[in-house]
Structures are given as C-alpha cells and as structure tokens.
Design a protein around this motif. Structure first.
Motif, PDB file in Angstrom:
ATOM      1  N   THR A   1      -7.978  -4.842  -0.329  1.00  0.00           N
ATOM      2  CA  THR A   1      -8.624  -3.425  -1.105  1.00  0.00           C
ATOM      3  C   THR A   1      -8.761  -2.551   0.720  1.00  0.00           C
ATOM      4  OG1 THR A   1      -9.242  -5.418  -3.033  1.00  0.00           O
ATOM      5  CG2 THR A   1      -9.711  -2.724  -2.206  1.00  0.00           C
ATOM      6  N   GLN A   2      -9.695  -3.638   1.424  1.00  0.00           N
ATOM      7  CA  GLN A   2     -10.120  -2.788   1.704  1.00  0.00           C
ATOM      8  C   GLN A   2      -8.985  -2.709   3.049  1.00  0.00           C
ATOM      9  OE1 GLN A   2     -13.463  -1.236   1.653  1.00  0.00           O
ATOM     10  NE2 GLN A   2     -14.421  -2.740   2.759  1.00  0.00           N
ATOM     11  N   LEU A   3      -7.956  -2.831   3.981  1.00  0.00           N
ATOM     12  CA  LEU A   3      -6.497  -2.689   4.064  1.00  0.00           C
ATOM     13  C   LEU A   3      -6.070  -1.561   3.645  1.00  0.00           C
ATOM     14  CD1 LEU A   3      -5.077  -3.447   6.753  1.00  0.00           C
ATOM     15  CD2 LEU A   3      -4.198  -5.004   5.899  1.00  0.00           C
ATOM     16  N   ILE A   4      -5.622  -1.647   2.103  1.00  0.00           N
ATOM     17  CA  ILE A   4      -5.169  -0.898   1.214  1.00  0.00           C
ATOM     18  C   ILE A   4      -6.030   0.319   1.498  1.00  0.00           C
ATOM     19  CG2 ILE A   4      -4.504  -0.356  -0.957  1.00  0.00           C
ATOM     20  CD1 ILE A   4      -3.615  -3.572  -1.507  1.00  0.00           C
TER      21      ILE A   4
ATOM     22  N   ILE B   1      -4.874   2.162   4.776  1.00  0.00           N
ATOM     23  CA  ILE B   1      -3.404   1.976   4.983  1.00  0.00           C
ATOM     24  C   ILE B   1      -3.027   3.606   4.062  1.00  0.00           C
ATOM     25  CG2 ILE B   1      -0.995   1.874   4.367  1.00  0.00           C
ATOM     26  CD1 ILE B   1      -2.833   0.790   7.028  1.00  0.00           C
ATOM     27  N   THR B   2      -3.718   4.018   2.938  1.00  0.00           N
ATOM     28  CA  THR B   2      -3.850   4.694   2.063  1.00  0.00           C
ATOM     29  C   THR B   2      -4.525   5.967   2.321  1.00  0.00           C
ATOM     30  OG1 THR B   2      -5.588   4.092   0.690  1.00  0.00           O
ATOM     31  CG2 THR B   2      -3.179   3.299  -0.113  1.00  0.00           C
ATOM     32  N   ASN B   3      -6.014   6.106   3.121  1.00  0.00           N
ATOM     33  CA  ASN B   3      -6.185   7.252   3.556  1.00  0.00           C
ATOM     34  C   ASN B   3      -5.251   7.367   4.808  1.00  0.00           C
ATOM     35  OD1 ASN B   3      -9.608   7.814   3.198  1.00  0.00           O
ATOM     36  ND2 ASN B   3      -9.359   5.619   2.340  1.00  0.00           N
TER      37      ASN B   3
ATOM     38  N   ALA C   1       0.819  -1.463  -0.117  1.00  0.00           N
ATOM     39  CA  ALA C   1      -0.275   0.105  -0.039  1.00  0.00           C
ATOM     40  C   ALA C   1       1.214   1.333  -0.111  1.00  0.00           C
ATOM     41  CB  ALA C   1      -0.711   0.310   1.096  1.00  0.00           C
ATOM     42  N   LEU C   2       2.042   0.726   0.854  1.00  0.00           N
ATOM     43  CA  LEU C   2       2.899   2.276   0.883  1.00  0.00           C
ATOM     44  C   LEU C   2       3.862   2.808  -1.153  1.00  0.00           C
ATOM     45  CD1 LEU C   2       4.223   2.698   4.023  1.00  0.00           C
ATOM     46  CD2 LEU C   2       2.243   3.904   3.053  1.00  0.00           C
ATOM     47  N   ASP C   3       3.967   1.831  -1.321  1.00  0.00           N
ATOM     48  CA  ASP C   3       4.346   1.517  -2.947  1.00  0.00           C
ATOM     49  C   ASP C   3       3.937   2.231  -3.280  1.00  0.00           C
ATOM     50  OD1 ASP C   3       6.568  -0.173  -1.782  1.00  0.00           O
ATOM     51  OD2 ASP C   3       5.425  -1.820  -3.108  1.00  0.00           O
TER      52      ASP C   3
ATOM     53  N   VAL D   1     -12.624   4.503   6.992  1.00  0.00           N
ATOM     54  CA  VAL D   1     -11.399   3.761   7.939  1.00  0.00           C
ATOM     55  C   VAL D   1     -12.036   3.223   9.063  1.00  0.00           C
ATOM     56  CG1 VAL D   1      -9.174   3.457   8.958  1.00  0.00           C
ATOM     57  CG2 VAL D   1      -9.295   5.179   6.921  1.00  0.00           C
ATOM     58  N   LYS D   2     -12.520   4.146   9.980  1.00  0.00           N
ATOM     59  CA  LYS D   2     -13.735   3.658  11.125  1.00  0.00           C
ATOM     60  C   LYS D   2     -14.566   2.612  10.448  1.00  0.00           C
ATOM     61  CE  LYS D   2     -15.206   5.597  14.981  1.00  0.00           C
ATOM     62  NZ  LYS D   2     -16.491   4.753  15.340  1.00  0.00           N
TER      63      LYS D   2
END
Length: 485
Positions: free
Chosen positions: A381-384, A387-389, A356-358, A455-456
């Motif tokens: 997808t949800q985890l990415i 992180i991105t948000n 996700a950080l890439d 996210v929450k």
C-alpha cells in the motif's frame, strides 16, 4: 565548499618525508655550489701559475736575444727558431702578444679565439690594466658552450719598462669536476633513497601510534546519532591531551541523550501544532463559500419562483463540492498521520508499479520496466501511495496548453532498485527547491502539500532516498532509490 584538510596522520607522515627530501636537496645544492667554486678557484690559480712560468721563459728569451729589446722587434725575437711555438707547446697554451695599443704582434695558434684576435684588445681592458696596481687583468666568458678565462699582463724589459701585452686564453675543462659532482649526487641519491624507505616505515608507524587514540575517538563521534543508544569511550593508557577529549565526548553523550528526549517531544509538539494550523486554514477555505451560499439561499428563497428547483440544485452542488474538498483534506491528513504503520512483504517492483499506474486514465503515461524481476521488502500500500503521488504531481505540473508526457522507468543498479518519474511540466523554481519535501509546502491553489512529504517519509522509513532534478519550463525528474531485499 571548503576543502577538507589532510588528517593529522597524513600531515605527520608528509612532514617527516619532507624533512628527508629537503635535507637531501639542501646538501646536494650546497655540495654542487662548493664544487663549482672550488673548480673556479682551481682554474684561476692554474692560469696564474702558467702565466708566471711563461713570463719567466719570455724574460729568459729577452735576455739572450741578439735583437734590440723593443716593441717593434718582439715578432722577430719570438719568431726566431720558432720560440713562440716552442713555448706554446711546452706549456700547452696558446700565446698572443699585442703592442701597448692593443694591436696584434704575434701569436702561436692561428685558429684559437680567431675573432677576438682580429679585433685586437678592447680599449676597456687596456684602461683597466693601466689603472690596476698589479698590471694584470682577467676576463671570463663563454663561447660555443665552453668557458674561457683570458689573462692580460705586461711584458717588460730588464728595467721593468712595458714592451708589449701578453694574452693567455685558457679553456676551462670542467669534465672531471662534472664527473665528480655526478658521482657524488648519484651516491647521495642512493643513500637518501635507502633512508627514504626507512623513513616511510618509521613515519607510518609513528603517525599511527600518535593518531591511534584520536582515530578511535573520531570513529565514536562519527557513529554518534541523536535518538540512538550511544556508547561512551572507555580508554586507558592515553595521553593527557587525549583524555581531555575522551572526557568531553562522554560528557557530550550524557547531554545528547537528555537533549534528544527534549528535542523529540518538542518536535512532535511543533509538528502537530503546525499541522493543526494548516488543517484549520484549509478547512476555513471551503467554509467561507458554504456560508455565503447558505446566506444567499436564505435571502433569495422564494417558493413561488419557477426557477427554484434549478437554484436549489445549484446551491446543493456548490455545498457538495466544498464538502468534498473538506473530505479530501481530512483524508490527506489521516493518511499522513497513519504513515508509520507497515505491513512488509516481498514485492516485485515491476508488478506493483504497473498496478499503481492502472488507476490513471490520462494519456501520455509511459511505463518502462526492467527486464528482470526486482524484489524488495516493502509495504504494498505504501509503495502504491508513493507511485500515485509522484505521478499525480507530474500530471498536475503539465500546463493545460501542453500534452502530458510522463515517463515511469524502473531499473536496478548494484543492490538498489531505482524508480524514475519524469514529466514535461513547468519545472520547479529555484527559490522553491529547498522546500519541496516540507509537509506544508505547495505551489497549487488547493491541497495541503502533504504528498511529497509523505513520499519522503515512506522512502526514508525503508532506508531509501528520494531526489530530483528540474529544468525550468522543460520538466522535472524524481528519482527514488530503494534497497533490495
């Protein structure tokens, strides 16, 4: 925050033990007080008996002396044949004789209450003896940790005329009384310790019996949740007071189920109504500059203008920029609406967060992964998206005059995985801390404020939690906790 009171069971238990302890203290106090009073009375009566016996012996000596019975001859009468020492030895008490003015005439013991003997009798003692019909005065005092009683009375001749003053210092020896008190208190402590053990057992059983029904009801109430299938309490052989609670609880369950259905419908309607208002508001923002751009182009269009191509390009870029803004708003709303969809799988948190950080090209993002593999059951997808948000918000929180320093850390504690996203931004104002996770809240000039709310929602779907700490002008750290698989 109000302090929570003790439970009814604990209060009953403490009350019963307190009664036993209070009773033991009261009995010990009353007994000690009574022992001391009886000891005080015993010493007074003993001193009075010794005084009567000594005065009888003194009168016997005065009747058989060859000296004239006068105050001046008292030392001669009682020094003869060591009579004063003999009387002191027989009665086991020191004898001191003063004249009527309080000056020392003779004494049997040189060292006993030495200071007071040198000073003589205080005038107040003489005045009170003269005022007393019994012609006797008793003084109590302490010296060097020992208690004394000192008796003053008149020595008279055969016509009851006062000749001198007899002083009998009496040492109160309370060793025997103290031993009796200590022995009694020791026995009392042993008895009450035994009773205390019995009382603890009885209090525990009785408090459990009394509060058993209430505990069962409280457990049911604690498990009661809106939107879940709550069971009613079926109890028999309960007291009238507890049965009222059971009936009230069962009635509450019926009302709760009805209210839950109405509340769910109302919340959904209100949520979509508020969301529609927010979407309409956000869409209106880019429409206004688009309208102004088109009107300006229409009013100033001149085919023969040599700069027409540049102006056309400028107008087109403005329209495209506003159209992209509207597209981003539509995408955010679409993503928020599709959140409940899940495709769970066993994921390694370290790998998913790293991927996700890439997508971020900004400098200053540091990733610290745990050494071991951390597995969770989650939608990739949800985890990415989570992180991105969080990282995007962290980057946007850093002001332009400051270099970004974003730390993403993963660790494991007990049965949970933790993701920390820390920035060096401006922090969150105190008045905004309660609104951070609300769907339509944002402090930025653009956007719908759906990122943290989404996210929450994702984290709580997987029974996790998200929290944060923030220091003004120093930065914010978000902490995501996700249960392991």
């Amino acid at each position: 925050m109000l302090k929570r009171p003790f439970s009814l069971r604990t209060r009953l238990f403490i009350a019963m033990l307190s009664l036993v302890m209070i009773a033991s203290v009261v009995i010990a106090g009353i007994t000690t007080f009574r022992y001391k009073n009886e000891a005080e009375q015993y010493h007074k009566e003993r001193l009075e008996r010794k005084e009567m016996a000594i005065k009888q012996n003194i009168n016997y000596v005065l009747k058989r002396t060859t000296y004239p019975v006068t105050t001046k001859n008292i030392p001669l009468i009682f020094k003869e044949n060591g009579r004063i020492y003999e009387l002191s030895a027989v009665h086991r008490m020191p004898l001191i004789i003063y004249d009527l003015k309080g000056e020392l005439l003779i004494k049997s013991n040189e060292s006993f209450i030495k200071d007071s003997v040198k000073q003589g009798i205080p005038n107040i003692v003489i005045s009170k003896m003269n005022a007393s019909p019994k012609k006797r005065f008793l003084v109590s005092y302490e010296r060097e940790g020992e208690r004394f009683q000192s008796s003053y009375s008149y020595i008279t001749d055969n016509k009851f005329k006062p000749l001198a003053i007899l002083n009998l210092p009496y040492l109160q020896n309370d060793d025997l009384v103290k031993k009796d008190i200590l022995a009694f208190l020791r026995s009392l402590v042993e008895v009450y310790l035994f009773m205390l053990l019995i009382c603890i057992g009885l209090a525990y059983l009785l408090s459990n019996y009394i509060t058993r029904s209430i505990t069962a009801i409280s457990e049911k109430i604690n498990k009661t949740r809106i939107g879940k299938q709550n069971k009613k309490i079926e109890a028999s052989y309960i007291s009238e007071e507890v049965s009222v609670l059971v009936e009230a609880y069962n009635s509450m369950i019926d009302q709760l189920e009805e209210s839950a259905v109405k509340l769910a419908v109302s919340e959904r309607e209100n949520a979509w109504r508020e969301m529609a208002k927010q979407v309409a508001h956000e869409i209106k923002n880019p429409l206004t500059p688009m309208r102004l751009t088109v009107q300006n182009f229409h009013r100033k269009f001149d085919p023969s203008d040599p700069q027409i191509k540049n102006k056309l390009t400028e107008y087109s870029d403005t329209l495209i920029q506003q159209i992209d803004t509207m597209s981003a708003i539509a995408s955010a709303f679409s993503n928020f609406a599709k959140m409940p969809e899940r495709k769970d799988e066993i994921l390694n948190v370290n790998e998913v967060v790293a991927s996700a950080l890439d997508i971020f090209t900004e400098d200053g993002i540091v990733f610290n992964a745990a050494a071991e593999e951390i597995l969770i059951n989650f939608d990739r997808t949800q985890l990415i998206r989570v992180i991105t948000n969080l990282v995007k918000n962290a980057l946007q929180a850093v002001p332009e005059d400051r270099s970004s320093a974003i730390e993403v850390t993963i660790s494991r504690h007990a049965n949970d995985a933790y993701i920390y996203v820390k920035d060096n931004g401006v922090g969150i104002d105190l008045e905004n801390k309660q609104q951070v996770f609300e769907p339509n809240f944002t402090t930025k000039s653009s956007g719908m404020g759906l990122g943290l709310a989404m996210v929450k929602s994702i984290i709580e779907t997987y029974k996790g939690t998200i929290s944060y700490t923030s220091v003004k002008n120093k930065g914010t750290e978000f902490v995501v906790r996700i249960p392991l698989q």
